[in-house]
Motif scaffolding. Structure first.
Motif, PDB file in Angstrom:
ATOM      1  N   GLY A 166     -24.094  30.134 111.609  1.00 50.30           N
ATOM      2  CA  GLY A 166     -23.391  31.371 112.042  1.00 50.30           C
ATOM      3  C   GLY A 166     -24.169  32.731 112.069  1.00 50.30           C
ATOM      4  O   GLY A 166     -23.870  33.741 111.816  1.00 50.30           O
ATOM      5  N   ASN A 167     -25.767  32.599 111.874  1.00 55.19           N
ATOM      6  CA  ASN A 167     -26.447  33.682 111.730  1.00 55.19           C
ATOM      7  C   ASN A 167     -27.382  33.912 112.950  1.00 55.19           C
ATOM      8  O   ASN A 167     -28.110  34.900 112.943  1.00 55.19           O
ATOM      9  CB  ASN A 167     -27.284  33.661 110.586  1.00 55.19           C
ATOM     10  CG  ASN A 167     -28.313  32.606 110.704  1.00 55.19           C
ATOM     11  OD1 ASN A 167     -28.149  31.824 111.543  1.00 55.19           O
ATOM     12  ND2 ASN A 167     -29.134  32.323 109.403  1.00 55.19           N
ATOM     13  N   VAL A 187     -30.456  33.398 119.407  1.00 50.55           N
ATOM     14  CA  VAL A 187     -31.873  33.613 119.597  1.00 50.55           C
ATOM     15  C   VAL A 187     -32.459  32.463 120.646  1.00 50.55           C
ATOM     16  O   VAL A 187     -33.430  32.900 121.390  1.00 50.55           O
ATOM     17  CB  VAL A 187     -32.587  33.474 118.268  1.00 50.55           C
ATOM     18  CG1 VAL A 187     -34.244  33.569 118.506  1.00 50.55           C
ATOM     19  CG2 VAL A 187     -32.204  34.747 117.327  1.00 50.55           C
ATOM     20  N   ALA A 188     -32.067  31.157 120.546  1.00 49.37           N
ATOM     21  CA  ALA A 188     -32.528  30.290 121.443  1.00 49.37           C
ATOM     22  C   ALA A 188     -32.195  30.502 122.776  1.00 49.37           C
ATOM     23  O   ALA A 188     -32.945  30.313 123.608  1.00 49.37           O
ATOM     24  CB  ALA A 188     -32.155  28.753 121.067  1.00 49.37           C
ATOM     25  N   GLY A 229     -34.427  31.183 125.838  1.00 54.54           N
ATOM     26  CA  GLY A 229     -34.286  30.630 127.124  1.00 54.54           C
ATOM     27  C   GLY A 229     -34.411  31.479 128.383  1.00 54.54           C
ATOM     28  O   GLY A 229     -35.134  31.135 129.545  1.00 54.54           O
ATOM     29  N   ASP A 230     -33.571  32.525 128.238  1.00 54.62           N
ATOM     30  CA  ASP A 230     -33.694  33.270 129.266  1.00 54.62           C
ATOM     31  C   ASP A 230     -35.101  33.893 129.624  1.00 54.62           C
ATOM     32  O   ASP A 230     -35.418  34.221 130.854  1.00 54.62           O
ATOM     33  CB  ASP A 230     -32.500  34.594 128.971  1.00 54.62           C
ATOM     34  CG  ASP A 230     -31.250  34.548 129.376  1.00 54.62           C
ATOM     35  OD1 ASP A 230     -30.879  33.456 130.098  1.00 54.62           O
ATOM     36  OD2 ASP A 230     -30.287  35.349 128.907  1.00 54.62           O
ATOM     37  N   ILE A 231     -35.739  34.386 128.740  1.00 55.52           N
ATOM     38  CA  ILE A 231     -37.256  34.930 129.003  1.00 55.52           C
ATOM     39  C   ILE A 231     -37.763  33.799 129.580  1.00 55.52           C
ATOM     40  O   ILE A 231     -38.804  34.224 130.623  1.00 55.52           O
ATOM     41  CB  ILE A 231     -37.631  35.321 127.620  1.00 55.52           C
ATOM     42  CG1 ILE A 231     -37.126  36.635 127.097  1.00 55.52           C
ATOM     43  CG2 ILE A 231     -39.210  35.756 127.784  1.00 55.52           C
ATOM     44  CD1 ILE A 231     -37.241  37.019 125.607  1.00 55.52           C
ATOM     45  N   LEU A 232     -37.853  32.726 129.008  1.00 57.99           N
ATOM     46  CA  LEU A 232     -38.958  31.533 129.641  1.00 57.99           C
ATOM     47  C   LEU A 232     -38.397  31.312 131.020  1.00 57.99           C
ATOM     48  O   LEU A 232     -39.073  30.951 131.877  1.00 57.99           O
ATOM     49  CB  LEU A 232     -38.865  30.295 128.857  1.00 57.99           C
ATOM     50  CG  LEU A 232     -39.204  30.316 127.328  1.00 57.99           C
ATOM     51  CD1 LEU A 232     -38.793  29.387 126.557  1.00 57.99           C
ATOM     52  CD2 LEU A 232     -40.557  30.706 127.379  1.00 57.99           C
ATOM     53  N   ILE A 247     -36.638  24.179 120.546  1.00 57.12           N
ATOM     54  CA  ILE A 247     -35.790  23.339 119.876  1.00 57.12           C
ATOM     55  C   ILE A 247     -34.857  24.509 119.134  1.00 57.12           C
ATOM     56  O   ILE A 247     -35.229  25.272 118.171  1.00 57.12           O
ATOM     57  CB  ILE A 247     -36.533  22.506 118.926  1.00 57.12           C
ATOM     58  CG1 ILE A 247     -37.773  21.879 119.406  1.00 57.12           C
ATOM     59  CG2 ILE A 247     -35.613  21.552 118.143  1.00 57.12           C
ATOM     60  CD1 ILE A 247     -38.594  21.171 118.481  1.00 57.12           C
ATOM     61  N   ASP A 248     -33.596  24.033 119.303  1.00 61.24           N
ATOM     62  CA  ASP A 248     -32.649  24.888 118.722  1.00 61.24           C
ATOM     63  C   ASP A 248     -31.918  23.867 117.611  1.00 61.24           C
ATOM     64  O   ASP A 248     -31.304  22.873 117.841  1.00 61.24           O
ATOM     65  CB  ASP A 248     -31.400  25.045 119.379  1.00 61.24           C
ATOM     66  CG  ASP A 248     -30.121  26.091 118.957  1.00 61.24           C
ATOM     67  OD1 ASP A 248     -30.639  26.389 117.938  1.00 61.24           O
ATOM     68  OD2 ASP A 248     -29.212  26.132 119.606  1.00 61.24           O
TER      69      ASP A 248
END
Length: 137
Positions: free
Chosen positions: A34-35, A40-41, A45-48, A113-114
């Motif tokens: 929950g942090n 972040v992943a 992903g959006d940026i990549l 990797i998430d």
């Protein structure tokens, strides 16, 4: 006492076509749930995807696979791949085979990797068993 200064020599980069294109592995992990690991992943992903950087994405969370749930189609579409976001289980033998195979792909630049909560310990055991960092180098 006189001080000696060293002048740095400028580095000249090789032309792009002569450079090796190293793969990068980005793992998002934390001991606590929950942090924001999956947030972040997803942001990465959006940026990549927007930068059209060939990426394979993996979601290791067996219970709450947010990256897979929200980005599977986006990764499939962006990189013309059937893979999308692959769900893998590092706690079982052979659970990371797809991840390892993706590292050998000449087209993949980034492996994202998430991990689930507490996934760092799981990844450390996985790395020790297969000597992942030796394999990568």
């Amino acid at each position: 006492m006189a001080s000696k200064t060293t002048k740095l020599q400028p580095q000249v980069a090789e032309p792009r076509d002569k450079q090796l294109n190293p793969k990068r592995m980005i793992g998002i992990t934390s001991d606590k749930g929950g942090n924001g690991k999956s947030t972040v992943a997803q942001a990465l992903g959006d940026i990549l995807i927007r930068r059209d950087i060939p990426t394979r994405a993996f979601d290791c969370d067996r219970r709450n696979a947010q990256l897979h749930r929200h980005y599977n189609q986006a990764f499939s579409s962006a990189f013309d791949s059937d893979a999308g976001v692959s769900r893998i289980d590092l706690s079982v033998r052979g659970g990371a085979d797809e991840l390892l195979n993706s590292l050998e792909s000449p087209t993949t630049q980034i492996v994202l990797i998430d991990f689930p909560a507490g996934g760092g310990e799981l990844f450390e055991r996985f790395e020790r068993e297969i000597k992942l960092f030796d394999f990568l180098s």
